[in-house]
Scaffold this motif. Structure first.
Motif, PDB file in Angstrom:
ATOM      1  N   THR A  66       0.975  -1.109   0.359  1.00  0.00           N
ATOM      2  CA  THR A  66       0.197   0.245   0.410  1.00  0.00           C
ATOM      3  C   THR A  66       0.273   1.097  -0.085  1.00  0.00           C
ATOM      4  OG1 THR A  66       0.396   0.209   2.977  1.00  0.00           O
ATOM      5  CG2 THR A  66      -1.750  -1.366   1.320  1.00  0.00           C
ATOM      6  N   GLY A  67       0.216   2.506  -0.386  1.00  0.00           N
ATOM      7  CA  GLY A  67       0.697   3.405  -0.042  1.00  0.00           C
ATOM      8  C   GLY A  67      -0.015   4.713  -0.113  1.00  0.00           C
ATOM      9  N   LYS A  68       0.877   5.872   0.263  1.00  0.00           N
ATOM     10  CA  LYS A  68      -0.176   6.868   0.546  1.00  0.00           C
ATOM     11  C   LYS A  68      -0.732   8.001  -0.427  1.00  0.00           C
ATOM     12  CE  LYS A  68       1.457   7.272   4.884  1.00  0.00           C
ATOM     13  NZ  LYS A  68       2.330   8.279   6.605  1.00  0.00           N
ATOM     14  N   GLY A  69      -1.516   8.447  -1.083  1.00  0.00           N
ATOM     15  CA  GLY A  69      -2.000   9.552  -1.786  1.00  0.00           C
ATOM     16  C   GLY A  69      -1.702  11.195  -1.737  1.00  0.00           C
ATOM     17  N   GLU A  70      -2.535  12.111  -1.903  1.00  0.00           N
ATOM     18  CA  GLU A  70      -2.405  13.381  -1.505  1.00  0.00           C
ATOM     19  C   GLU A  70      -2.919  13.297  -0.157  1.00  0.00           C
ATOM     20  OE1 GLU A  70      -4.765  15.315  -4.420  1.00  0.00           O
ATOM     21  OE2 GLU A  70      -4.707  17.053  -3.456  1.00  0.00           O
ATOM     22  N   VAL A  71      -4.347  12.766  -0.127  1.00  0.00           N
ATOM     23  CA  VAL A  71      -4.464  13.036   1.826  1.00  0.00           C
ATOM     24  C   VAL A  71      -5.211  11.875   2.606  1.00  0.00           C
ATOM     25  CG1 VAL A  71      -6.145  15.449   1.062  1.00  0.00           C
ATOM     26  CG2 VAL A  71      -6.703  13.464   0.271  1.00  0.00           C
ATOM     27  N   PRO A  72      -3.915  11.061   3.205  1.00  0.00           N
ATOM     28  CA  PRO A  72      -3.861  10.219   3.476  1.00  0.00           C
ATOM     29  C   PRO A  72      -3.908  10.260   5.694  1.00  0.00           C
ATOM     30  CG  PRO A  72      -1.093  10.746   3.715  1.00  0.00           C
ATOM     31  CD  PRO A  72      -2.312  12.028   2.572  1.00  0.00           C
ATOM     32  N   ASP A  73      -4.239  11.561   6.046  1.00  0.00           N
ATOM     33  CA  ASP A  73      -3.810  11.431   6.802  1.00  0.00           C
ATOM     34  C   ASP A  73      -5.340  11.098   7.790  1.00  0.00           C
ATOM     35  OD1 ASP A  73      -2.168  14.565   7.243  1.00  0.00           O
ATOM     36  OD2 ASP A  73      -2.009  12.590   7.060  1.00  0.00           O
ATOM     37  N   GLY A  74      -5.488   9.974   8.733  1.00  0.00           N
ATOM     38  CA  GLY A  74      -7.033   9.982   9.088  1.00  0.00           C
ATOM     39  C   GLY A  74      -7.155   8.960   9.229  1.00  0.00           C
ATOM     40  N   TYR A  75      -6.777   8.835   7.788  1.00  0.00           N
ATOM     41  CA  TYR A  75      -7.593   6.695   7.023  1.00  0.00           C
ATOM     42  C   TYR A  75      -6.208   5.442   6.983  1.00  0.00           C
ATOM     43  CZ  TYR A  75      -9.848  10.486   5.007  1.00  0.00           C
ATOM     44  OH  TYR A  75     -11.403  11.611   4.907  1.00  0.00           O
ATOM     45  N   SER A  76      -6.504   4.521   6.987  1.00  0.00           N
ATOM     46  CA  SER A  76      -5.444   3.451   6.911  1.00  0.00           C
ATOM     47  C   SER A  76      -6.489   2.453   5.606  1.00  0.00           C
ATOM     48  CB  SER A  76      -5.534   3.011   7.969  1.00  0.00           C
ATOM     49  OG  SER A  76      -5.895   2.543   8.659  1.00  0.00           O
ATOM     50  N   VAL A  77      -5.278   1.480   5.593  1.00  0.00           N
ATOM     51  CA  VAL A  77      -5.945   0.242   4.159  1.00  0.00           C
ATOM     52  C   VAL A  77      -4.266  -0.758   4.447  1.00  0.00           C
ATOM     53  CG1 VAL A  77      -6.644   2.260   2.885  1.00  0.00           C
ATOM     54  CG2 VAL A  77      -4.340   1.490   2.678  1.00  0.00           C
ATOM     55  N   SER A  78      -5.619  -1.412   4.007  1.00  0.00           N
ATOM     56  CA  SER A  78      -4.690  -2.557   3.941  1.00  0.00           C
ATOM     57  C   SER A  78      -4.934  -3.382   2.562  1.00  0.00           C
ATOM     58  CB  SER A  78      -5.459  -3.570   5.476  1.00  0.00           C
ATOM     59  OG  SER A  78      -6.434  -3.985   5.385  1.00  0.00           O
TER      60      SER A  78
END
Lengths: 114, 109
Positions: A55-67
Motif C-alpha cells: 500500500t502507499g499514501k496518496g495526496e490526503v492520507p491523514d486519518g485513514y488507513s488501508v490494507s
C-alpha cells in the motif's frame, strides 16, 4: 460480473467512532485506489495499492488507513472519524497502476460525520 | 507538483458541439484520461490520450498536445443525457491519476 462494489452505500457516523468502508472487485485487477470527492475540490487520492500486500499514501492520507491482504479487497478505515471526513468516497481498480490501464470506479459511499 | 485546470461550468444547446479544455502541469506524463460523471454516480471512462493528436470515439473526441500541456474533449450532437461533469485526469511519472476539479456541463433544449 459485478465489477467493483462498495459498502455501505451511505452512513451517518458520530465523531470519534471507528468506521471501515469496504471495497471488493472481481476483475482480478492488481491496483486499487481510494479517493474522496468534495464539492469544489474534485477527486483526491487517499491511499493506493499497486498489488496485493503493498500500500502507499496518496495526496490526503491523514486519518485513514488501508490494507490489501488479497487481490479482491481493499478496505479503508477511519480510526476516529472527524467532521472534515464527511465526503463521498470512491474505490477504484485498474489492471496495473501504469500506462493506459483505465481505472474503474465503484458506486461510492456517502459518509457524514456529525 | 500537479496543476490541472478546466472550466468550472459550461452550457450548450442540444444538438450543438461543445469543447471542454484542460491544461496541465505535472511532473512527468504517462497519459491523459477523460471521465464522465453524472450527478450522484461514479465516474466512467471516456477516453485516453498518450500521443499528440485526436482520438475519436463516436460522438466524443479527445485531443492532446503534450508540448502545450493541453487537451480538449469534444462532444458532438449534444444530447440531454450528456449533462454531467467531465473530469480531466493526468497520469504522471508515478502510479496514480491526478484529477482536475471537473467541468459541469448543462445541455439545454
Amino acid at each position: 460480473i459485478a465489477g467493483i462494489t462498495q459498502a455501505p452505500t451511505s452512513q451517518i457516523l458520530a465523531a470519534g467512532r471507528r468506521m471501515t468502508l469496504r471495497c471488493t472487485q472481481d476483475m482480478r485487477h492488481n491496483a486499487m485506489y481510494w479517493y474522496r470527492q468534495d464539492l469544489g475540490l474534485g477527486l483526491r487520492l487517499i491511499h493506493y495499492s499497486n498489488t496485493a500486500g503493498t500500500t502507499g499514501k496518496g495526496e490526503v492520507p491523514d486519518g485513514y488507513s488501508v490494507s490489501r491482504a488479497n487481490t479482491d479487497d481493499f478496505p479503508l478505515t477511519l480510526a476516529s472519524a472527524v467532521p472534515s471526513q464527511t465526503s463521498v468516497y470512491f474505490c477504484a481498480s485498474s489492471r496495473t497502476s501504469g500506462g493506459p490501464d483505465t481505472q474503474y470506479f465503484g458506486p461510492g459511499t456517502r459518509l457524514t460525520v456529525l | 507538483g500537479q496543476n490541472i485546470d478546466q472550466p468550472t461550468e459550461m452550457t450548450a444547446t442540444e444538438g450543438a458541439i461543445v469543447q471542454i479544455n484542460c491544461t496541465y502541469q505535472t511532473s512527468g506524463f504517462n497519459g491523459l484520461f477523460w471521465y464522465q460523471q453524472h450527478a450522484g454516480e461514479a465516474p466512467t471512462f471516456l477516453s485516453y490520450n498518450v500521443l499528440d493528436g485526436l482520438e475519436e470515439k463516436g460522438r466524443f473526441s479527445s485531443f492532446l498536445s503534450r508540448s502545450k500541456g493541453y487537451s480538449y474533449l469534444l462532444l458532438k450532437e449534444l444530447q440531454m443525457k450528456d449533462s454531467a461533469s467531465y473530469l480531466c485526469a493526468v497520469r504522471d511519472s508515478g502510479y496514480a491519476l491526478n484529477f482536475g476539479k471537473g467541468t459541469s456541463l448543462l445541455v439545454t433544449p
